[in-house]
Design a protein around this motif. Structure first.
Motif, short mmCIF file in Angstrom:
data_model
loop_
_atom_site.label_atom_id
_atom_site.label_comp_id
_atom_site.label_asym_id
_atom_site.label_seq_id
_atom_site.Cartn_x
_atom_site.Cartn_y
_atom_site.Cartn_z
N HIS A 6 22.75 38.66 -4.85
CA HIS A 6 22.32 38.35 -3.49
C HIS A 6 22.92 39.36 -2.53
O HIS A 6 23.76 40.17 -2.90
N GLN A 7 22.51 39.32 -1.27
CA GLN A 7 22.95 40.30 -0.28
C GLN A 7 23.88 39.69 0.76
O GLN A 7 24.11 40.27 1.81
N THR A 8 24.45 38.53 0.47
CA THR A 8 25.37 37.88 1.41
C THR A 8 26.66 38.69 1.53
O THR A 8 27.22 39.13 0.52
N GLY A 40 26.23 43.13 -0.48
CA GLY A 40 27.20 42.43 0.35
C GLY A 40 28.58 43.02 0.43
O GLY A 40 29.43 42.49 1.14
#
Length: 206
Positions: A6-8, A40
């Protein structure tokens, strides 16, 4: 293979730890390279703080931002000495899907305030965009130096690092780009992303 990525942005605690670690060694650094996979590790606030720290200590800056299974924006790395997007990544960042390479690269250079833009063209080689310091546009192109690629893994990394290191040691952008292209050509000649050694470059140059 299934990736659950994910790109959090990573936590503020980790961001602060990374920044503090960098502060402790920044005076020993000649060149700092952002290799951003957009998962992230480099939120914008942290990037801006690192760039400010590097510029304060006169550290050369380079950046690459991958847009494959995710979307990145190379122009968010402002004021780099060199950026090395693929043509696709350059078009995504500049939202320009129609203009030719000269216009695309120049618009991206101005948008990112980069000194030099190298657009990777895969088997078609490399497009170079820079200026003479007086806003006179200078461009050139280097054909791929290996037309029989076995495995392209690591080619972009080899180009980025070799070009950046050469530039940091006083090479011109043209000399540095040629060395970077040569490094990429060596890298694609074998299977796997294997670190390059100086002797391999010297062998090809001899």
């Amino acid at each position: 293979k299934v990736n659950h990525l994910h790109q959090t942005a990573m936590s503020r605690l980790l961001q602060q730890q990374l920044l503090e670690n960098l502060k402790s060694i920044i005076q020993k650094i000649d060149v700092l390279v952002f290799s951003d996979f957009n998962y992230g590790c480099l939120p914008q606030e942290l990037v801006d703080q690192i760039v400010s720290l590097a510029k304060l200590n006169k550290v050369m800056l380079a950046a690459d931002s991958q847009s494959s299974s995710q979307i990145g924006d190379i122009s968010r790395f402002q004021g780099m000495d060199i950026i090395t997007p693929t043509e696709r990544e350059a078009r995504i960042s500049s939202k320009n899907h129609e203009d030719g390479l000269v216009v695309l690269a120049e618009n991206l250079r101005k948008q990112s305030q980069a000194r030099n833009v190298l657009i990777k063209l895969g088997e078609e080689g490399l497009f170079i965009n820079t200026s003479d310091g007086n806003e006179t546009l200078l461009t050139d192109r280097i054909n791929a130096l290996n037309n029989a690629a076995i495995d392209v893994a690591g080619a972009g990394d080899s180009l980025l690092i070799t070009t950046s290191l050469a530039l940091s040691r006083g090479a011109s952008i043209w000399e540095a780009s040629y060395l970077g292209s040569l490094a990429a050509g060596i890298q694609v000649s074998r299977v796997g992303n294997i670190p390059l050694e100086i002797k391999e470059l010297l062998l090809e140059l001899s």
